[in-house]
Design an enzyme around this catalytic site. Structure first.
Site, PDB file in Angstrom:
ATOM      1  CG  HIS A   1      -5.813   1.601   5.384  1.00 55.24           C
ATOM      2  ND1 HIS A   1      -5.379   2.549   6.272  1.00 55.24           N
ATOM      3  CD2 HIS A   1      -4.788   0.745   5.214  1.00 55.24           C
ATOM      4  CE1 HIS A   1      -4.129   2.276   6.615  1.00 55.24           C
ATOM      5  NE2 HIS A   1      -3.743   1.182   5.988  1.00 55.24           N
TER       6      HIS A   1
ATOM      7  CD  GLU B   1      -2.998   5.216   7.014  1.00 58.70           C
ATOM      8  OE1 GLU B   1      -2.977   5.327   5.773  1.00 58.70           O
ATOM      9  OE2 GLU B   1      -2.095   4.656   7.654  1.00 58.70           O
TER      10      GLU B   1
ATOM     11  CG  ASN C   1      -1.686   1.197   1.475  1.00 57.69           C
ATOM     12  OD1 ASN C   1      -1.731   2.079   0.620  1.00 57.69           O
ATOM     13  ND2 ASN C   1      -2.330   1.287   2.628  1.00 57.69           N
ATOM     14  CD1 TRP C   2       3.407   1.028  -2.821  1.00 56.66           C
ATOM     15  CD2 TRP C   2       3.424   2.166  -4.748  1.00 56.66           C
ATOM     16  NE1 TRP C   2       4.076   0.265  -3.746  1.00 56.66           N
ATOM     17  CE2 TRP C   2       4.092   0.943  -4.945  1.00 56.66           C
ATOM     18  CE3 TRP C   2       3.298   3.049  -5.833  1.00 56.66           C
ATOM     19  CZ2 TRP C   2       4.647   0.578  -6.163  1.00 56.66           C
ATOM     20  CZ3 TRP C   2       3.847   2.685  -7.046  1.00 56.66           C
ATOM     21  CH2 TRP C   2       4.521   1.464  -7.216  1.00 56.66           C
ATOM     22  CE  LYS C   3      -0.249   3.041   4.893  1.00 54.62           C
ATOM     23  NZ  LYS C   3      -0.144   3.094   6.341  1.00 54.62           N
TER      24      LYS C   3
ATOM     25  CD  GLU D   1      -3.434  -2.855   7.331  1.00 57.82           C
ATOM     26  OE1 GLU D   1      -2.330  -3.065   6.836  1.00 57.82           O
ATOM     27  OE2 GLU D   1      -4.089  -1.819   7.115  1.00 57.82           O
TER      28      GLU D   1
ATOM     29  CB  SER E   1       5.386  -2.130  11.963  1.00 58.39           C
ATOM     30  OG  SER E   1       4.946  -0.813  12.268  1.00 58.39           O
TER      31      SER E   1
ATOM     32  N   GLY F   1       2.882  -1.185   4.345  1.00 59.42           N
ATOM     33  CA  GLY F   1       2.866   0.251   4.072  1.00 59.42           C
ATOM     34  C   GLY F   1       4.274   0.781   3.845  1.00 59.42           C
ATOM     35  N   GLY F   2       4.886   1.272   4.916  1.00 62.85           N
ATOM     36  CA  GLY F   2       6.196   1.918   4.822  1.00 62.85           C
ATOM     37  C   GLY F   2       7.233   1.107   4.049  1.00 62.85           C
TER      38      GLY F   2
ATOM     39  N   GLY G   1       2.544   1.939  10.956  1.00 60.96           N
ATOM     40  CA  GLY G   1       3.460   3.064  10.824  1.00 60.96           C
ATOM     41  C   GLY G   1       4.149   3.444  12.128  1.00 60.96           C
TER      42      GLY G   1
HETATM   43  P1  PGA Z   1       2.855   0.057   7.766  1.00 56.55           P
HETATM   44  O1  PGA Z   1       1.400   0.258   7.164  1.00 56.55           O
HETATM   45  O2  PGA Z   1       3.452  -1.161   7.128  1.00 56.55           O
HETATM   46  O3  PGA Z   1       3.606   1.314   7.406  1.00 56.55           O
HETATM   47  O4  PGA Z   1       2.697  -0.106   9.250  1.00 56.55           O
HETATM   48  C1  PGA Z   1       0.561  -0.833   6.925  1.00 56.55           C
HETATM   49  C2  PGA Z   1      -0.752  -0.376   6.345  1.00 56.55           C
HETATM   50  O5  PGA Z   1      -1.275   0.660   6.781  1.00 56.55           O
HETATM   51  O6  PGA Z   1      -1.313  -1.019   5.442  1.00 56.55           O
END
Ligand code: PGA
Length: 251
Positions: free
Chosen positions: A96, A98, A11-13, A168, A214, A235-236, A174
């Site tokens: 998600h 977020e 997920n490149w956000k 998640e 993470s 994500g990251g 993050g």
């Molecule tokens: P993260 O994000 O790997 O940066 O913790 C995961 C996600 O939100 O899908």
């Protein structure tokens, strides 16, 4: 071990410009060519048209990070499933944390989006997960159950092949804090039980449940070793080939 395949998604956000996205997608195509699992990247809407031709015909699927709840119309700032289909998007990530917590999307809205996406032939990754205060109050299971049940309301058993769940825990996203493989597996097993209640054990046993929060090259293999963890939503660490590829090729 289950006979479910592993599914590793990035997920490149809200990161990357077109040139950066093209560079990363190209590197992933080269480096994951011999990868054994199922893969996906989900760039921002503005990057989809750039990334789609790079992924076409490869083993990496193209995903979007959200979609509107309506097919089309007066919805300023929203992106429709019809527009995503036109860009050859195959999968939509919905719910998600977020979206839930920053943009206040509730289970009813997420469910509406999910049913629309299914109706248009997309695969959906439905994200569920508890906040830190919910975990500390002993409500992690209850929150995941509600989000799973309400998210899947009205979904026919015949469409389950296009449903993936991503657990998640919000406190792990993050933050560098990963759920221990044992803690994550316990919730995954619980979510599978919820799915079995809804659709029967045989159907539940086939549904992939990704872990997100993470995930890094250093912890991917331990997480994936767990019976109920069928992949990762990253994500990251998905923002660089150097960190995503080792996760995607975990051993
Ligand atoms: P993260 O994000 O790997 O940066 O913790 C995961 C996600 O939100 O899908």
């Amino acid at each position: 071990m289950s006979d479910r395949p592993y599914y590793i998604a990035g997920n490149w956000k809200m990161h990357k410009t077109r040139s950066q996205a093209a560079e990363l997608a190209g590197a992933l195509v080269t480096q994951l060519k011999d990868g054994k699992h199922k893969y996906l990247v989900a760039p921002s809407f503005t990057l989809l048209e750039t990334v789609a031709p790079i992924l076409k015909g490869t083993n990496i699927r193209l995903g979007a990070q959200n979609c509107a709840a309506e097919e089309q119309g007066a919805h300023t700032g929203e992106v429709s499933v019809l527009q995503l289909k036109d860009l050859e998007v195959q999968t939509v990530i919905l719910g998600h944390s977020e979206r839930r917590h920053i943009y206040h999307e509730d289970d009813a809205l997420i469910n509406k989006k999910l049913r629309l996406a299914l109706q248009h032939g997309f695969e959906v990754i439905l994200c569920v997960g508890e906040l830190l205060e919910e975990r500390e109050a002993g409500k992690a299971e209850q929150v995941c159950e509600t989000q799973t049940v309400k998210g899947l309301e009205g979904v026919a058993a015949g469409d389950l092949g296009r449903i993936v769940i991503a657990y998640e825990p919000v406190w792990a996203i993050g933050t560098g804090k990963t759920a221990t493989p044992e803690d994550a597996d316990a919730i995954h097993a619980f979510v599978r039980k919820v799915l079995a209640k809804l659709y029967g054990q045989a159907a539940a046993d086939k549904i992939l449940i990704q872990y997100g929060g993470s995930v890094k090259p250093e912890n991917a293999a331990q997480l994936m070793a767990k019976e109920n963890i069928d992949g990762a939503l990253v994500g990251g660490a998905a923002l660089k080939a150097d960190t995503f590829v080792p996760i995607a090729k975990f051993a």
